[in-house]
Scaffold this active site. Structure first.
Site, PDB file in Angstrom:
ATOM      1  N   HIS A 388       0.722  -1.170  -0.064  1.00 58.81           N
ATOM      2  CA  HIS A 388       0.055  -0.019  -0.078  1.00 58.81           C
ATOM      3  C   HIS A 388       0.778   1.252   0.083  1.00 58.81           C
ATOM      4  CE1 HIS A 388      -3.700   2.301   1.268  1.00 58.81           C
ATOM      5  NE2 HIS A 388      -2.745   2.979   1.657  1.00 58.81           N
ATOM      6  N   GLU A 389       1.791   1.295   1.071  1.00 57.83           N
ATOM      7  CA  GLU A 389       2.557   2.646   1.142  1.00 57.83           C
ATOM      8  C   GLU A 389       3.403   2.677  -0.232  1.00 57.83           C
ATOM      9  OE1 GLU A 389       1.880   4.633   2.859  1.00 57.83           O
ATOM     10  OE2 GLU A 389       0.519   3.286   4.338  1.00 57.83           O
ATOM     11  N   HIS A 392       1.726   4.429  -2.945  1.00 58.09           N
ATOM     12  CA  HIS A 392       1.981   6.074  -2.668  1.00 58.09           C
ATOM     13  C   HIS A 392       3.430   6.415  -2.979  1.00 58.09           C
ATOM     14  CE1 HIS A 392      -1.845   6.394  -0.735  1.00 58.09           C
ATOM     15  NE2 HIS A 392      -1.806   5.660   0.218  1.00 58.09           N
ATOM     16  N   HIS A 395       3.870   6.423  -6.827  1.00 57.20           N
ATOM     17  CA  HIS A 395       3.014   7.657  -7.322  1.00 57.20           C
ATOM     18  C   HIS A 395       3.844   8.997  -7.104  1.00 57.20           C
ATOM     19  CE1 HIS A 395      -1.249   9.412  -7.427  1.00 57.20           C
ATOM     20  NE2 HIS A 395      -0.594  10.070  -8.177  1.00 57.20           N
TER      21      HIS A 395
HETATM   22 ZN   LIG Z   1      -2.849   5.348   1.588  1.00 58.05          ZN
END
Ligand SMILES: [Zn+2]
Length: 595
Positions: A388-389, A392, A395
């Site tokens: 998940h991290e 980010h 991105h």
């Molecule tokens: Zn998040």
């Protein structure tokens, strides 16, 4: 899993390199002084901008100073998160905050000045000074608010009332974080102790039903006791929001809430109506839960009980990385190779140590690189947190590499797309190779629960906000009774009739801090649905889809969020992405029921 008592015991390769921002404190101090002087220079522009060139000089100088400030600020923050007891980091952070206040005071003249300009004048300035093109989008974005800015006197009154107007929200937060005393539960040693939030999140997932029930009752106890006070803070917050919306010429509070992202109200309404049209699988899942748990009655405190027991997968940090690389293969070679360098170049702080901030996050630092904080527990949940991290972080990396500074940051509206796409790819990969029924069941249940928490619950909250704001707009009363009624009927509609409605259920509204930040939570749901849509398409193959998605990751805030998403094939102005996500949920429930 290895427990570390001190940061110095953690291997170097599992600690991030803060020195990538400033090699030494001396360098930090140098930048600090530079910004202090810069702040004085910025002040001198007040009243001195008369043409395009002067406007450009001001804006470029301000950008340079604030980018240096950003480094000074994050350096202390990152350091402090590693050990919140570190007094040096604490003082760096305090000083950076003071500097921030000085900086915003020095540039406070600018917004009123900009809003006082006519659009034609601004266009004239840009014609005179072509270098202003770089700032054009931001300048006109500020001008977009012009119709919602009041006369100088009215703005002054509002700004004097600022503290009073945020009192409902501040009061609720004080009650909720500082004053509230939860009821008592029996701990492992058989002693009565006061429940904490940390304990609650564990106990509500306990296999033992009595423990869940006791924790649930103890958790709701203060909210029930304070119901009238909380109804008053929530009601005041909603009414203030409605009044400010009216004063500032917004057609409705909802329109005001969506204005910043330039999201039409249809998107919000469409999210709610499409979800309700396809709510049946969630009802089916609730019934399934009751069956699988072997219960005669299903209560709210049974909704998080584990359905699959005895699955405790131990996954080391390195193993998790290997799995993640394979799971992310649909994102292409460059994505995976870049992520590898994050590990090798030490962008990640992995281990839990005394004083370290809990949880996990990514912080993209434009001039440096992303920083990922973890508290690795070597299990399945930690692997999901990692991927998940990393979503980010990638991105941030793509946007920083491909966008100029001004548009490198991405908005909350699109942020959770990159992280959720990764999680979906991981689930898909694990389910494909896993043959053990128990583990499969566990994975499916993980995904279903995520759907419930990040999608369905948020849509329900979003509808609650919409309804209660409309009630305020129509002058209907907002009190314990009307909040209860609204919340209970929504809860029933979303979760189905199978649940026994204990008294606590209808008080759900009284414990949600997000309700004091109106029209925010729907973004979790739209982000989640968009990510499901994108991930499904990526898994079908198709280089066009991959290219479009990578372009999205590279786009930062170069356009409004809905436009950026459209380029990945997600058009939230139509019901399609929401419908697709709900179809996927339906499949998950069906698959789960057959296991
Ligand atoms: Zn998040």
């Amino acid at each position: 899993m290895k427990i570390y008592q001190s940061r110095s015991d953690v291997p170097e390769k599992e600690k991030w390199r803060n020195e990538d921002i400033f090699p030494t404190i001396k360098d930090w101090e140098e930048d600090y002084r530079y910004i202090e002087e810069g702040t004085e220079r910025l002040k001198k522009y007040d009243g001195e901008i008369h043409d395009g060139t002067e406007l450009y000089q001001y804006l470029s100088e301000r950008e340079e100073i604030s980018s240096r400030f950003n480094l000074v600020y994050v350096y202390g923050m990152l350091q402090l998160d590693l050990d919140t007891r570190d007094s040096l980091a604490q003082s760096l952070q305090d000083r950076a905050k003071q500097l921030g206040v000085k900086m915003s005071a020095a540039s406070s003249f600018f917004m009123p000045f900009l809003l006082s300009l006519e659009e034609v004048t601004l266009r004239e300035y840009i014609k005179q000074e072509p270098r202003l093109n770089y700032f054009e989008k931001d300048l006109f974005e500020s001008l977009r608010y012009k119709v919602h800015i009041l006369t100088k006197e009215k703005e002054e009154i509002l700004s004097h009332l600022g503290e009073a107007l945020s009192a409902p929200s501040n009061t609720f937060n004080m009650m909720n974080n500082a004053d509230i005393k939860f009821g008592e539960v029996t701990n492992e040693e058989g002693m009565k102790v006061e429940l904490t939030r940390g304990m609650y999140s564990k106990l509500i997932e306990d296999e033992d039903r009595n423990k869940r029930k006791d924790a649930y009752k103890a958790y709701y106890q203060p909210y029930l006791q304070l119901k009238n006070s909380i109804a008053s803070t929530l009601s005041a917050n909603i009414k203030t929001n409605v009044t400010i919306g009216r004063l500032r010429n917004y057609p409705s509070a909802l329109e005001k809430g969506l204005f910043g992202d330039r999201v039409p109200t249809e998107v919000y309404e469409n999210l709610i109506s499409t979800t309700k049209e396809h709510i049946e699988p969630l009802h089916r899942y609730t019934t399934l839960r009751k069956e699988k748990l072997g219960l005669d009655e299903l209560h709210q405190y049974d909704l998080n009980a584990p359905l699959v027991d005895g699955v405790n997968m131990e996954i080391s940090y390195d193993e998790a990385f290997e799995t993640i690389f394979k799971a992310l293969a649909p994102l292409g070679e460059e994505y995976v190779q870049t992520l590898k360098t994050f590990k090798d170049s030490r962008y990640i702080d992995v281990r839990e140590t005394p004083g370290k901030r809990s949880g996990a996050y990514n912080l993209g630092v434009y001039d440096v690189h992303p920083f990922v904080l973890l508290n690795q527990h070597d299990d399945l949940d930690s692997m999901f947190t990692m991927i998940h991290e990393f979503g980010h972080a990638m991105h941030s990396w793509y946007s920083s590499k491909n966008q100029p500074r001004i548009s490198a940051g991405y908005s909350i509206f699109v942020a959770e797309v990159a992280s959720t796409v990764n999680e979906v790819l991981l689930i898909h990969y694990l389910l494909k190779k896993e043959t053990d029924e128990k583990v499969r069941k566990n994975l499916l249940n993980h995904f279903i629960d995520q759907f419930r928490g990040t999608f369905f619950t948020q849509v329900m909250f979003a509808e609650f906000e919409k309804l209660t704001h409309e009630m305020a707009e129509k002058g209907k009363p907002l009190n314990v009774e009307s909040f209860n009624q609204t919340y209970e009927s929504l809860f029933r509609e979303y979760n189905g009739d199978e649940i026994i409605f204990d008294d606590e259920v209808k008080y759900g509204w009284s414990r949600i801090p997000h309700f004091y930040k109106p029209f925010y939570v729907y973004k979790y749901a739209t982000g989640f649905a968009s990510a499901i849509h994108i991930a499904e398409n990526l898994l079908k193959g198709g280089l066009d889809t991959l290219k479009a998605y990578l372009d999205f990751l590279k786009s930062g805030s170069s356009d409004y969020p809905l436009e950026l998403l459209k380029k990945t094939g997600v058009d939230l102005t139509t019901p399609v992405p929401i419908e697709n996500a709900l179809k996927r949920f339906n499949q998950l429930v069906t698959e789960f029921s057959t296991l």
